[in-house]
Design an enzyme around this catalytic site. Structure first.
Site, PDB file in Angstrom:
ATOM      1  N   ASN A 113       0.908  -1.158   0.000  1.00 48.01           N
ATOM      2  CA  ASN A 113       0.000   0.000   0.000  1.00 48.01           C
ATOM      3  C   ASN A 113       0.944   1.205   0.000  1.00 48.01           C
ATOM      4  O   ASN A 113       1.231   1.788   1.029  1.00 48.01           O
ATOM      5  CB  ASN A 113      -0.883   0.014   1.243  1.00 48.01           C
ATOM      6  N   GLU A 122      -8.055  -3.577  -2.945  1.00 49.05           N
ATOM      7  CA  GLU A 122      -8.346  -2.931  -1.658  1.00 49.05           C
ATOM      8  C   GLU A 122      -8.213  -1.413  -1.738  1.00 49.05           C
ATOM      9  O   GLU A 122      -7.612  -0.775  -0.878  1.00 49.05           O
ATOM     10  CB  GLU A 122      -7.447  -3.502  -0.558  1.00 49.05           C
ATOM     11  N   ASP A 125      -6.535 -15.274   2.119  1.00 48.14           N
ATOM     12  CA  ASP A 125      -5.584 -14.294   2.650  1.00 48.14           C
ATOM     13  C   ASP A 125      -4.820 -14.835   3.858  1.00 48.14           C
ATOM     14  O   ASP A 125      -5.182 -14.520   4.986  1.00 48.14           O
ATOM     15  CB  ASP A 125      -6.339 -13.005   3.040  1.00 48.14           C
ATOM     16  N   GLU A 137      -0.152 -12.079  10.901  1.00 44.07           N
ATOM     17  CA  GLU A 137      -1.390 -11.313  10.864  1.00 44.07           C
ATOM     18  C   GLU A 137      -2.586 -12.114  11.371  1.00 44.07           C
ATOM     19  O   GLU A 137      -3.386 -11.612  12.147  1.00 44.07           O
ATOM     20  CB  GLU A 137      -1.652 -10.839   9.422  1.00 44.07           C
TER      21      GLU A 137
HETATM   22  C1  BDP Z   1      -4.124  -8.358   3.929  1.00 41.68           C
HETATM   23  C2  BDP Z   1      -3.881  -7.319   4.975  1.00 41.68           C
HETATM   24  C3  BDP Z   1      -3.693  -5.945   4.434  1.00 41.68           C
HETATM   25  C4  BDP Z   1      -2.710  -5.972   3.276  1.00 41.68           C
HETATM   26  C5  BDP Z   1      -3.223  -6.927   2.232  1.00 41.68           C
HETATM   27  C6  BDP Z   1      -2.278  -7.143   1.066  1.00 41.68           C
HETATM   28  O1  BDP Z   1      -4.964  -7.335   5.877  1.00 41.68           O
HETATM   29  O2  BDP Z   1      -3.260  -5.132   5.485  1.00 41.68           O
HETATM   30  O3  BDP Z   1      -2.515  -4.719   2.751  1.00 41.68           O
HETATM   31  O4  BDP Z   1      -3.390  -8.192   2.786  1.00 41.68           O
HETATM   32  O5  BDP Z   1      -1.651  -8.187   1.023  1.00 41.68           O
HETATM   33  O6  BDP Z   1      -3.666  -9.553   4.466  1.00 41.68           O
HETATM   34  O7  BDP Z   1      -2.188  -6.294   0.190  1.00 41.68           O
END
Ligand code: BDP
Length: 707
Positions: free
Chosen positions: A218, A299, A373, A401
């Site tokens: 991000n 996202e 994820d 996470e």
């Molecule tokens: C998810 C996370 C997020 C990440 C996203 C990603 O919650 O914070 O930015 O993946 O991999 O696991 O881009």
């Protein structure tokens, strides 16, 4: 020479004094404490009386310095570096040889060969990086107390790009980082180089990691400014002698945000020109820059779809902007449409699979190990084996996470290995994910693997001391995916915690079991994504409303009065159809589907008998209870190793295990009490129903959700 030896002795005294201090974990697996047993120590002393190195390139100098540091510490004697062995024997010779081969086979550029020659041990390879890896391999040999006599080892990396992905932000925070703030001190760079950067580079080189993406996917456009590129270049300068290239995550809209353009359309000539000029600027500052990582149209991040273009249009434009520079583009496939009413499992496949064959040869598509994820257990991502014309880079997550942050002890090598060993059947049996990723199935030159880093500014780097094992294991598997989690756990334990044989066995076993125990008390039988909203910590299986339906728990477990689990067969979302027929056969029938994946693919009746002889409901309860109780076993194992462990480190992990036990019970109670409201059955004897109520555990979850 005399002066140098005096200096070395001084170093040893300082090292000996510091090794008697409490172990704060800073030295990771590169401790180099003096071998206490005289007999093995003397054997090593005889084999390592000097280091002969005539090389002047940075990599060889680094190799010689590390060997000197390591061997002097381990052997408790000064080991001098000399230009040539001459007639001396009983030493270690470093030799870069562009023609180096082993057993008639050419070595890969990073592959090394260690062998005996005239009573010396020679470490050779075609490049100085190869020699550096060989030096660390020799040190590992000593650190794990393996003999040096008659050593003849050849090792080539199976995967070429072995990368850490830092999710670090310019303001010093880390996305999903649980080991303090970022290790990069952006405001001090480029003038001040924290000595920690060098130790970070040493640790990475020691396990074969050869690239680091230093910022979050991000991404902030800030990193592409001249001001920040100077900072990145300073970091690259620290990494270079360790064979590590620096990469950047880029923000797709950067030409607008910092470039003054009014579009970021990949087909717009001004945009193309902006990126080409930016690439030239980067390579001028960092000649060995590795390339770009991109999270686009995912996202909420901007991307080429904002202009009606697809992922290939974006990736290819960026790859072409690299021009003659030696770099790559890693384009992430972690996408799922906004407002999805379908099955998130299928979305990355649906967007990316049709683009196979459309990517520039400099592009790798980066795919997470599973389709959702980074859950504690996922089936392998259906894109593996489904894009033969595109090199797929495997992304795994080392920062925990969804696996209890830096509080729960979870050794991840079994999780990574489970994915690597999964058979895609893409080109018949044996087309494992590992072989898709390392390029052997489809004959790709480019191959890569990335681990989302669990490293932060904590003194011990990873928060949980055992988190270091996940960093270590990732590097070792990236180099050689054939290694077993057990071998790696034993290596790490000996290098980091203790070489006492009984304790090594106990701790290796503890590490190996830890991931399946975590799965049992959080998401047994193929449950997934039932954790606390947003923070992704603790249980919240009742979560029914969130920003999107596929951020809730009920979307994934589909519990109702009939049963539990997501039907992904033809009668349901049919996500199973994304896999080859052999895989569908394995998972498609609820009667024969391995229990670990059952609720990933089937909605199973509460009273349905399972092969264990229990009904689904009883099996679910049994797993939650035995899982939570296994944490008691983990505590006992850790305690059994206590006499062999540093007291401060012992106490640190013992305390974290207490929290883990408490939270395993939290998970157990939350899940059995919530699912019971739908299953409407008693907790089967002899399991004792939780003393607290569902309302009690819900309150606890609410507390964690408070701002
Ligand atoms: C998810 C996370 C997020 C990440 C996203 C990603 O919650 O914070 O930015 O993946 O991999 O696991 O881009």
């Amino acid at each position: 020479m005399l002066l140098r030896n005096v200096f070395l002795l001084l170093l040893l005294v300082v090292a000996a004094a510091s090794s008697s201090r409490a172990d704060d974990g800073y030295r990771l697996w590169l401790k180099y404490d003096r071998i206490a047993d005289a007999a093995p120590r003397q054997q090593y002393q005889r084999a390592a009386q000097f280091i002969a190195s005539s090389g002047t390139t940075p990599g060889v100098r680094t190799a010689a310095a590390e060997l000197q540091r390591g061997l002097s510490g381990l052997l408790g004697q000064a080991v001098p570096v000399v230009a040539a062995a001459g007639s001396r024997t009983g030493g270690i010779v470093l030799r870069v040889d562009a023609q180096a081969s082993a057993g008639g086979q050419a070595l890969k550029p990073e592959g090394y060969h260690i062998f005996s020659e005239k009573n010396n041990l020679v470490i050779t390879g075609r490049t100085d990086r190869a020699v550096l890896y060989g030096a660390f391999a020799l040190l590992r040999q000593v650190q794990t107390r393996q003999p040096l006599a008659g050593l003849n080892v050849t090792s080539n990396p199976r995967i070429n790009f072995r990368l850490l992905n830092h999710w670090d932000n310019p303001n010093g925070t880390v996305e999903r980082g649980y080991a303090g703030s970022s290790i990069w001190q952006w405001y001090e760079l480029p003038e001040r180089l924290d000595p920690r950067y060098t130790d970070y580079a040493r640790a990475n080189a020691s396990i074969g990691i050869n690239g680091v993406v230093i910022n979050n996917v991000n991404a902030s456009a800030r990193y592409l400014s001249a001001e920040y590129l100077a900072k990145v270049a300073a970091l690259a300068g620290v990494m270079r002698p360790y064979g590590i290239r620096v990469y950047l995550s880029v923000m797709w809209a950067a030409p607008k945000v910092i470039g003054g353009l009014n579009t970021a359309d990949p087909l717009d000539p001004a945009v193309k020109q902006w990126w080409a000029a930016k690439s030239d600027e980067i390579y001028k500052a960092i000649p060995d820059f590795g390339g770009f990582l991109v999270k686009a149209n995912s996202e909420g991040e901007p991307g080429p779809q904002d202009y009606g273009r697809n992922h290939a249009d974006g990736a290819n434009m960026l790859a072409q902007s690299l021009g003659r520079h030696d770099g790559v583009v890693m384009w992430r496939a972690f996408v799922y449409k906004a407002n999805s009413n379908g099955d998130r499992f299928k979305e990355a496949y649906e967007e990316f699979q049709p683009l196979d064959g459309k990517f520039d040869p400099k592009v790798l598509v980066q795919v997470k190990n599973g389709p959702i994820d980074f859950q504690a257990r996922e089936p392998f991502h259906p894109l593996f084996g489904a894009m033969p014309k595109t090199p797929l880079l495997l992304e795994v997550q080392l920062t925990q996470e969804y696996l209890g942050f830096a509080t729960h002890l979870v050794y991840l090598a079994p999780l990574i290995k489970e994915c690597l060993e999964a058979d895609t059947y893409a080109k018949g049996p044996g087309s494992t994910v590992a072989k898709v990723v390392d390029g052997t199935v489809d004959h790709h030159e480019l191959s890569g693997i990335a681990g989302v880093a669990n490293i932060g500014a904590d003194r011990n780097w990873t928060g949980h001391p055992v988190g270091q094992a996940n960093w270590y294991a990732f590097g070792r598997l990236a180099w050689d995916h054939m290694l077993s989690p057990e071998t790696i756990a034993a290596e790490w334990t000996k290098m980091t915690l203790t070489t006492e044989p009984a304790a090594v066995r106990t701790l290796t076993n503890l590490l190996e079991q830890s991931r399946s125990i975590y799965v049992r008390y959080t998401t047994p039988l193929g449950l997934h994504h039932i954790m606390g909203e947003s923070i992704h910590y603790g249980p919240q299986p009742w979560l029914a409303k969130a920003g999107r339906p596929d951020w809730t728990a009920v979307y994934y477990h589909k519990a109702d009065s009939v049963g539990l689990g997501f039907d992904r067969t033809a009668g349901g979302s049919n996500a199973l159809a994304l896999y080859k027929p052999e895989v569908q056969k394995q998972w498609g029938n609820a009667q024969t589907c391995p229990l670990n994946y059952l609720l990933w693919f089937h909605h199973v009746g509460w009273r349905q008998p399972l092969p264990t002889g229990r009904t689904l409901w009883n099996e679910l309860c049994t797993r939650y209870y035995t899982g939570a109780d296994s944490v008691l076993w983990m505590q006992q194992q850790w305690a059994a190793a206590k006499p062999a462990l540093d007291p401060a480190l012992y106490a640190d992990v013992a305390a974290r295990l207490q929290t883990q036990r408490k939270e395993a019970l939290w998970w157990r109670d939350a899940c059995v009490l919530y699912f019971q409201t739908l299953a409407r059955q008693p907790i089967p004897a002899p399991l004792v129903p939780p003393a607290r109520s569902l309302a009690d555990v819900k309150n606890l979850v609410q507390l964690y959700q408070l701002k």
